[in-house]
Write an enzyme that holds these catalytic residues in place. Structure first.
Site, PDB file in Angstrom:
ATOM      1  N   GLY A 137       0.822  -1.207   0.000  1.00  0.00           N
ATOM      2  CA  GLY A 137       0.000   0.000   0.000  1.00  0.00           C
ATOM      3  C   GLY A 137       0.857   1.259   0.000  1.00  0.00           C
ATOM      4  N   LYS A 178      -2.580  -8.739   0.970  1.00  0.00           N
ATOM      5  CA  LYS A 178      -3.679  -9.405   0.257  1.00  0.00           C
ATOM      6  C   LYS A 178      -3.829  -8.885  -1.170  1.00  0.00           C
ATOM      7  CE  LYS A 178      -8.677 -10.171   0.890  1.00  0.00           C
ATOM      8  NZ  LYS A 178      -9.841  -9.787   1.710  1.00  0.00           N
ATOM      9  N   LEU A 179      -3.237  -7.748  -1.447  1.00  0.00           N
ATOM     10  CA  LEU A 179      -3.409  -7.056  -2.738  1.00  0.00           C
ATOM     11  C   LEU A 179      -4.885  -6.779  -3.007  1.00  0.00           C
ATOM     12  CD1 LEU A 179      -0.720  -8.710  -5.076  1.00  0.00           C
ATOM     13  CD2 LEU A 179      -0.561  -6.573  -3.772  1.00  0.00           C
ATOM     14  N   ASP A 218      -3.710 -13.017   3.617  1.00  0.00           N
ATOM     15  CA  ASP A 218      -4.791 -12.241   4.233  1.00  0.00           C
ATOM     16  C   ASP A 218      -4.607 -12.293   5.754  1.00  0.00           C
ATOM     17  OD1 ASP A 218      -7.198 -11.294   5.235  1.00  0.00           O
ATOM     18  OD2 ASP A 218      -8.438 -12.427   3.830  1.00  0.00           O
ATOM     19  N   THR A 225     -11.407  -6.641   8.387  1.00  0.00           N
ATOM     20  CA  THR A 225      -9.949  -6.522   8.198  1.00  0.00           C
ATOM     21  C   THR A 225      -9.286  -5.829   9.380  1.00  0.00           C
ATOM     22  OG1 THR A 225     -10.079  -6.519   5.800  1.00  0.00           O
ATOM     23  CG2 THR A 225      -8.162  -5.453   6.766  1.00  0.00           C
ATOM     24  N   THR A 233      -4.168   5.464  13.845  1.00  0.00           N
ATOM     25  CA  THR A 233      -4.447   6.770  13.247  1.00  0.00           C
ATOM     26  C   THR A 233      -4.933   7.755  14.303  1.00  0.00           C
ATOM     27  OG1 THR A 233      -5.978   7.940  11.773  1.00  0.00           O
ATOM     28  CG2 THR A 233      -6.746   5.849  12.636  1.00  0.00           C
ATOM     29  N   ASP A 234      -4.725   9.040  14.056  1.00  0.00           N
ATOM     30  CA  ASP A 234      -5.253  10.042  14.992  1.00  0.00           C
ATOM     31  C   ASP A 234      -6.777  10.140  14.909  1.00  0.00           C
ATOM     32  OD1 ASP A 234      -5.591  11.382  12.563  1.00  0.00           O
ATOM     33  OD2 ASP A 234      -4.571  13.219  13.201  1.00  0.00           O
ATOM     34  N   GLU A 235      -7.374   9.526  13.862  1.00  0.00           N
ATOM     35  CA  GLU A 235      -8.830   9.606  13.741  1.00  0.00           C
ATOM     36  C   GLU A 235      -9.535   8.848  14.859  1.00  0.00           C
ATOM     37  OE1 GLU A 235     -10.640   9.402   9.887  1.00  0.00           O
ATOM     38  OE2 GLU A 235      -8.764   9.891   8.883  1.00  0.00           O
ATOM     39  N   TYR A 272     -14.634   3.622   9.755  1.00  0.00           N
ATOM     40  CA  TYR A 272     -13.178   3.433   9.607  1.00  0.00           C
ATOM     41  C   TYR A 272     -12.471   3.681  10.927  1.00  0.00           C
ATOM     42  CZ  TYR A 272      -8.311   4.804   8.794  1.00  0.00           C
ATOM     43  OH  TYR A 272      -6.944   4.932   8.889  1.00  0.00           O
ATOM     44  N   LYS A 288     -10.457   1.175  13.442  1.00  0.00           N
ATOM     45  CA  LYS A 288      -9.041   1.384  13.798  1.00  0.00           C
ATOM     46  C   LYS A 288      -8.890   1.482  15.320  1.00  0.00           C
ATOM     47  CE  LYS A 288      -5.843   1.889  11.554  1.00  0.00           C
ATOM     48  NZ  LYS A 288      -4.862   0.916  10.979  1.00  0.00           N
ATOM     49  N   ASN A 296      -2.811  12.894   8.862  1.00  0.00           N
ATOM     50  CA  ASN A 296      -3.012  12.593   7.435  1.00  0.00           C
ATOM     51  C   ASN A 296      -1.695  12.587   6.666  1.00  0.00           C
ATOM     52  OD1 ASN A 296      -5.762  13.048   8.165  1.00  0.00           O
ATOM     53  ND2 ASN A 296      -6.177  13.566   6.027  1.00  0.00           N
ATOM     54  N   PRO A 298     -13.873  17.650  -6.265  1.00  0.00           N
ATOM     55  CA  PRO A 298     -15.016  17.767  -5.352  1.00  0.00           C
ATOM     56  C   PRO A 298     -14.566  18.213  -3.948  1.00  0.00           C
ATOM     57  CG  PRO A 298     -14.334  15.477  -5.542  1.00  0.00           C
ATOM     58  CD  PRO A 298     -13.339  16.279  -6.331  1.00  0.00           C
ATOM     59  N   TYR A 307     -15.678  19.201  -0.160  1.00  0.00           N
ATOM     60  CA  TYR A 307     -16.814  19.115   0.755  1.00  0.00           C
ATOM     61  C   TYR A 307     -17.132  20.500   1.311  1.00  0.00           C
ATOM     62  CZ  TYR A 307     -16.391  14.021   0.737  1.00  0.00           C
ATOM     63  OH  TYR A 307     -16.355  12.698   0.377  1.00  0.00           O
TER      64      TYR A 307
HETATM   65  P1  NAD Z   1      -3.492   1.675   1.808  1.00  0.00           P
HETATM   66  O1  NAD Z   1      -4.974   1.499   1.682  1.00  0.00           O
HETATM   67  O2  NAD Z   1      -2.746   2.409   0.771  1.00  0.00           O
HETATM   68  O3  NAD Z   1      -2.803   0.237   1.932  1.00  0.00           O
HETATM   69  C1  NAD Z   1      -3.356  -0.814   2.690  1.00  0.00           C
HETATM   70  C2  NAD Z   1      -2.656  -2.103   2.282  1.00  0.00           C
HETATM   71  O4  NAD Z   1      -3.157  -3.171   3.090  1.00  0.00           O
HETATM   72  C3  NAD Z   1      -2.884  -2.495   0.818  1.00  0.00           C
HETATM   73  O5  NAD Z   1      -1.668  -2.893   0.220  1.00  0.00           O
HETATM   74  C4  NAD Z   1      -3.849  -3.680   0.926  1.00  0.00           C
HETATM   75  O6  NAD Z   1      -3.721  -4.596  -0.159  1.00  0.00           O
HETATM   76  C5  NAD Z   1      -3.433  -4.279   2.258  1.00  0.00           C
HETATM   77  N1  NAD Z   1      -4.519  -5.073   2.883  1.00  0.00           N
HETATM   78  C6  NAD Z   1      -5.802  -4.704   3.054  1.00  0.00           C
HETATM   79  N2  NAD Z   1      -6.483  -5.700   3.630  1.00  0.00           N
HETATM   80  C7  NAD Z   1      -5.595  -6.711   3.867  1.00  0.00           C
HETATM   81  C8  NAD Z   1      -5.699  -7.993   4.452  1.00  0.00           C
HETATM   82  N3  NAD Z   1      -6.874  -8.459   4.906  1.00  0.00           N
HETATM   83  N4  NAD Z   1      -4.594  -8.761   4.547  1.00  0.00           N
HETATM   84  C9  NAD Z   1      -3.394  -8.313   4.081  1.00  0.00           C
HETATM   85  N5  NAD Z   1      -3.248  -7.105   3.486  1.00  0.00           N
HETATM   86  C10 NAD Z   1      -4.334  -6.315   3.390  1.00  0.00           C
HETATM   87  O7  NAD Z   1      -3.278   2.313   3.253  1.00  0.00           O
HETATM   88  P2  NAD Z   1      -2.178   3.358   3.742  1.00  0.00           P
HETATM   89  O8  NAD Z   1      -2.655   4.712   3.457  1.00  0.00           O
HETATM   90  O9  NAD Z   1      -0.853   2.927   3.278  1.00  0.00           O
HETATM   91  O10 NAD Z   1      -2.287   3.161   5.319  1.00  0.00           O
HETATM   92  C11 NAD Z   1      -1.469   2.209   6.002  1.00  0.00           C
HETATM   93  C12 NAD Z   1      -1.873   2.182   7.463  1.00  0.00           C
HETATM   94  O11 NAD Z   1      -1.729   3.487   8.022  1.00  0.00           O
HETATM   95  C13 NAD Z   1      -3.335   1.770   7.693  1.00  0.00           C
HETATM   96  O12 NAD Z   1      -3.385   0.955   8.828  1.00  0.00           O
HETATM   97  C14 NAD Z   1      -4.041   3.092   7.940  1.00  0.00           C
HETATM   98  O13 NAD Z   1      -5.178   2.923   8.759  1.00  0.00           O
HETATM   99  C15 NAD Z   1      -2.959   3.892   8.628  1.00  0.00           C
HETATM  100  N6  NAD Z   1      -3.084   5.344   8.467  1.00  0.00           N
HETATM  101  C16 NAD Z   1      -3.072   5.908   7.231  1.00  0.00           C
HETATM  102  C17 NAD Z   1      -3.158   7.310   7.119  1.00  0.00           C
HETATM  103  C18 NAD Z   1      -3.111   8.008   5.790  1.00  0.00           C
HETATM  104  O14 NAD Z   1      -3.161   9.247   5.762  1.00  0.00           O
HETATM  105  N7  NAD Z   1      -2.993   7.309   4.671  1.00  0.00           N
HETATM  106  C19 NAD Z   1      -3.288   8.102   8.255  1.00  0.00           C
HETATM  107  C20 NAD Z   1      -3.322   7.474   9.499  1.00  0.00           C
HETATM  108  C21 NAD Z   1      -3.186   6.105   9.597  1.00  0.00           C
END
Ligand code: NAD
Length: 331
Positions: free
Chosen positions: A10, A38-39, A63, A102, A127-129, A151, A155, A180, A206, A208
């Site tokens: 990801g 899991k892709l 997974d 998940t 996450t801070d959310e 979400y 988390k 973020n 878009p 909000y």
């Molecule tokens: P992303 O959606 O880009 O990547 C998520 C990855 O997890 C993907 O590669 C997906 O294939 C994999 N995945 C999903 N379900 C799965 C499963 N069941 N088994 C194995 N792999 C699985 O997310 P991201 O933006 O890279 O975020 C990574 C982490 O950081 C997450 O836990 C997210 O909650 C947290 N986070 C992200 C942000 C942000 O701004 N992007 C902010 C705070 C926290």
């Protein structure tokens, strides 16, 4: 040392893996890295193309909800960094079940497997959310959790399970809560890559409402350095906020993106916020506890945004195929 990185295909996980394998974290130059992913629609092997031929790199499609997948991949690993999640707030509003499955059950299965296979060190990326929304001031790690979306609630569930596995089973797991993220390789359904790619293509974006929501923006490389620091110096069951220290309303952000792409406000459609407008008006983390470990964000927002916009200009072949499946709402 052998490290297993869930969700490493990801956005953030792949940045961590690319940095790790390019020697970006001193002392970890010899680490062997397994990406376990899991892709889903958000996972993309193209994110790992720069390290695909590294002899220290292995990819396993699996997974986190499946104990058998974890039992096949996890033995022999010393460290787990857990990024895998369903991560898009708006998708959680139109369908929450996959998020609970998940993020909550999957994380519990992963923690259970880490105990079973005696993994020495785990970092859970939260996450801070989980804190909800704050009008004034900033959250410290002991602030009450008041998640507002499916979400963030999922988390929060996984975040609390990580703590429980430290307390109950003695698992050496720390939890990070970041603001973020933005940067290259960000899936074009989230606000910055969605807006940049739309604007580069001469399409509208878009926004909000009036764009009053305030977010603290964190460059992905700063976030990953914070995670690495917590991995090396954090304590079990301890929580560490990671922020970028730069708050912007979505309106201010949009103005900067219009400027960076040479567009104007005629390219902005004001739409109704599916989250009900008032929710999560502002996020702001106090990261002084992580700063005490040595963390400080290095990238200024102006520099990071310019770098990110340029990356999207230069890498159409990465994002154009993904655009067809991208949503249209803010992350
Ligand atoms: P992303 O959606 O880009 O990547 C998520 C990855 O997890 C993907 O590669 C997906 O294939 C994999 N995945 C999903 N379900 C799965 C499963 N069941 N088994 C194995 N792999 C699985 O997310 P991201 O933006 O890279 O975020 C990574 C982490 O950081 C997450 O836990 C997210 O909650 C947290 N986070 C992200 C942000 C942000 O701004 N992007 C902010 C705070 C926290």
């Amino acid at each position: 040392m052998r490290m297993l990185i869930t969700g490493g295909a990801g956005f953030i996980g792949s940045h961590y893996v690319r940095t790790l394998l390019s020697g970006g974290y001193p002392g970890y130059e010899d680490a062997e890295v397994t990406v376990f992913d899991k892709l889903t629609y958000a996972g993309n092997l193209a994110n790992l193309a720069p390290v695909a031929d590294d002899p220290r790199f292995t990819f396993v499609r699996g997974d986190i909800c499946q104990a058998a997948d974890l039992d096949a991949a996890l033995p022999g690993h010393d460290v787990v960094v857990h990024f895998a999640a369903e991560s898009h707030v708006d998708r959680s509003i139109s369908g929450a079940s996959g998020f609970v499955l998940t993020n909550v059950l999957g994380t519990q299965q992963l923690l259970e497997a880490a105990v079973r296979h005696r993994v020495e060190r785990v970092v859970h990326v939260s996450t801070d959310e989980v804190y909800g929304s704050i009008d004034e001031g900033s959250w410290t790690e002991d602030h009450v959790l008041e998640p507002n979306s499916p979400y963030s609630a999922s988390k929060a569930g996984s975040d609390l399970l990580a703590r429980a596995y430290a307390q109950t089973y003695g698992l050496n797991v720390s939890i990070t809560r970041c603001s973020n993220n933005y940067g290259p390789y960000h899936f074009p359904e989230k606000v910055i890559p969605l807006f940049v790619t739309n604007l580069l293509d001469g399409e509208k974006v878009p926004l909000y409402g009036e764009g009053a929501n305030v977010r603290d923006w964190l460059f992905v490389d700063d976030h990953c350095r914070g995670i690495q620091l917590v991995l090396e110096k954090g304590g079990p069951a301890e929580i560490y906020n990671i922020g970028g220290g730069r708050e912007l309303s979505n309106r201010e952000l949009t103005e900067m993106l219009l400027e960076a792409t040479g567009r104007d406000w005629t390219y902005v459609d004001h739409i109704v916020d599916p989250r009900g407008g008032g929710h999560d008006l502002r996020y702001s983390v106090d990261y002084s506890k992580t700063a005490a470990l040595g963390y400080t964000p290095r990238m200024s927002f102006e520099e990071g945004l310019a770098l990110t916009v340029q990356w999207y200009r230069d890498n159409r072949s990465w994002w154009e195929p993904l655009k067809a499946s991208a949503g249209t709402a803010l992350g």
